[in-house]
Every structure is written in structure tokens, then in C-alpha cells.
Write a protein that holds these residues in place. Structure first.
Motif, PDB file in Angstrom:
ATOM      1  N   UNK A  74      -4.432 -10.660   9.730  1.00 35.09           N
ATOM      2  CA  UNK A  74      -5.507  -9.831  10.120  1.00 35.09           C
ATOM      3  C   UNK A  74      -6.090  -8.889   9.279  1.00 35.09           C
ATOM      4  N   UNK A  75      -5.121  -8.019   8.659  1.00 34.00           N
ATOM      5  CA  UNK A  75      -5.289  -6.872   7.386  1.00 34.00           C
ATOM      6  C   UNK A  75      -6.108  -7.524   6.208  1.00 34.00           C
ATOM      7  N   UNK A  76      -5.621  -8.706   6.000  1.00 35.29           N
ATOM      8  CA  UNK A  76      -6.307  -9.610   4.787  1.00 35.29           C
ATOM      9  C   UNK A  76      -7.798  -9.708   4.884  1.00 35.29           C
TER      10      UNK A  76
ATOM     11  N   UNK B 101     -10.503  -2.348   8.722  1.00 34.08           N
ATOM     12  CA  UNK B 101     -10.037  -2.008   9.903  1.00 34.08           C
ATOM     13  C   UNK B 101      -8.532  -1.156   9.751  1.00 34.08           C
ATOM     14  N   UNK B 102      -8.269  -1.153   8.648  1.00 37.17           N
ATOM     15  CA  UNK B 102      -6.894  -0.484   8.670  1.00 37.17           C
ATOM     16  C   UNK B 102      -7.027   1.000   9.063  1.00 37.17           C
ATOM     17  N   UNK B 103      -6.112   1.629   9.674  1.00 34.00           N
ATOM     18  CA  UNK B 103      -6.146   3.225   9.911  1.00 34.00           C
ATOM     19  C   UNK B 103      -6.517   3.975   8.822  1.00 34.00           C
ATOM     20  N   UNK B 104      -5.934   3.729   7.681  1.00 28.82           N
ATOM     21  CA  UNK B 104      -6.112   4.773   6.516  1.00 28.82           C
ATOM     22  C   UNK B 104      -7.701   4.412   5.833  1.00 28.82           C
ATOM     23  N   UNK B 105      -8.269   3.265   6.109  1.00 27.16           N
ATOM     24  CA  UNK B 105      -9.621   3.131   5.726  1.00 27.16           C
ATOM     25  C   UNK B 105     -10.553   3.962   6.730  1.00 27.16           C
ATOM     26  N   UNK B 106     -10.037   3.626   7.914  1.00 25.23           N
ATOM     27  CA  UNK B 106     -10.818   4.512   9.056  1.00 25.23           C
ATOM     28  C   UNK B 106     -10.783   5.896   8.691  1.00 25.23           C
ATOM     29  N   UNK B 107      -9.569   6.688   8.453  1.00 23.77           N
ATOM     30  CA  UNK B 107      -9.508   7.986   8.068  1.00 23.77           C
ATOM     31  C   UNK B 107     -10.438   8.257   6.741  1.00 23.77           C
ATOM     32  N   UNK B 108     -10.625   7.417   5.729  1.00 27.17           N
ATOM     33  CA  UNK B 108     -11.539   7.709   4.615  1.00 27.17           C
ATOM     34  C   UNK B 108     -13.046   7.737   5.352  1.00 27.17           C
TER      35      UNK B 108
END
Length: 172
Positions: free
Chosen positions: A17-19, A24-31
Motif C-alpha cells: 500500500x505504501x508503494x 498517504x505516508x504520515x510524513x508526506x502528510x506532514x510536509x
């Protein structure tokens, strides 16, 4: 063993799913949140600067318009009464030229940014409006850049330039 296999399958599913959805990764959401907050700050600074500038422009234009209205009334009265002489005409021409220069003075609003090296984007500020300009010279002097700069000629003679606004920013 069944539980271990189930956990391994879930873990492999999470990696898949992450690939397939890296955004949708939480760190990408933070950015993404940081980006939106930064854009919002820029929009607020932009709005503030525009409001301040529009207020300055409106106030300045109102002043010039009021001065022009008074000038028109005075000119009309003199014309209707046929009560003027050549020196009045010279004075009125100079006053009209001054009003035109005053309207263009608004183009001399200066902007600055905070020079905070640690800031990613500098904030813009309006320094102010300068009504200073040179208007008269004696001897070997030339006025350029809409009355903002005076240049002394080639001679070694003394020369004089007179201006208006009395150097409100003390830059001369």
C-alpha cells in the motif's frame, strides 16, 4: 504459526500500500500540511501589503483630486470673471504641473523585505511614499529620473537644486 503468517501478510500488504500510494505516508502528510500553512501565511502577508498599498493609493489620490477640484474652481472663476494676467497663467501652469507630479509621486512607494536569513520566504513591507523631488536648478545641473536625481555638469561652478518634500527619508 498461523498468527505469524497473518502478521507477515498484513505487513507485506502495508508495504504494498505504501508503494502504491506514497503520498498517504504520515510524513508526506506532514510536509503537505507545512506547505499549506506556508501558502496561507504568504496569502495573509500578500493581503496585508495590498490593503496597506490600496489605502495609501486611495488617500493620495483623494488629496490630489481635492487639490485639483480647488484648482479647477479657482481657474473657472478667473476665466468667468476674465480677471487674470500673464503671471497668473504662469503660476497656474506650474500648479497644474505640480499636481501632475504629485499624482505620479505615488509611484515612488518603496517596498522592502525582512532580511531574515533563516526565513524561507521574506515578508514584504511598504516603506512609505516619498513626496520629495527636485524641481528647480540654477547653473550647471540637470534633473533626471522624474525629479529624483540631480547631476552636476562638467563645469566646476557652484550650482543649486531646489526640491520639495524636504527629504522626508533623509536620503540625498
Amino acid at each position: 504459526m498461523d498468527e505469524l503468517t497473518t502478521n507477515q501478510d498484513q505487513f507485506q500488504q502495508m508495504i504494498t500500500e505504501q508503494e502504491s500510494q506514497p503520498n498517504c505516508h504520515p510524513l508526506i502528510k506532514k510536509i503537505n500540511e507545512w506547505t499549506q500553512e506556508s501558502i496561507d501565511k504568504i496569502h495573509r502577508a500578500d493581503e496585508d501589503a495590498r490593503k496597506q498599498l490600496l489605502t495609501i493609493l486611495f488617500t493620495h489620490r483623494s488629496k490630489v483630486t481635492n487639490d485639483l477640484t480647488y484648482f479647477i474652481q479657482e481657474l473657472s472663476k478667473a476665466r468667468n470673471e476674465d480677471d487674470y494676467i500673464e503671471t497668473d497663467l504662469v503660476e497656474w501652469i506650474e500648479r497644474l504641473n505640480k499636481l501632475q507630479r504629485d499624482l505620479n509621486v505615488v509611484q515612488t512607494i518603496s517596498f522592502c523585505t525582512d532580511n531574515n536569513d533563516s526565513a524561507l520566504i521574506s515578508k514584504i513591507y511598504i516603506n512609505g511614499i516619498s513626496t520629495d523631488f527636485f524641481s528647480q536648478t540654477i547653473c550647471d545641473i540637470q534633473i533626471i529620473e522624474d525629479g529624483k536625481v540631480v547631476i552636476h555638469g562638467q563645469t566646476n561652478q557652484n550650482a543649486v537644486a531646489c526640491g520639495t518634500g524636504e527629504y522626508s527619508f533623509r536620503e540625498h
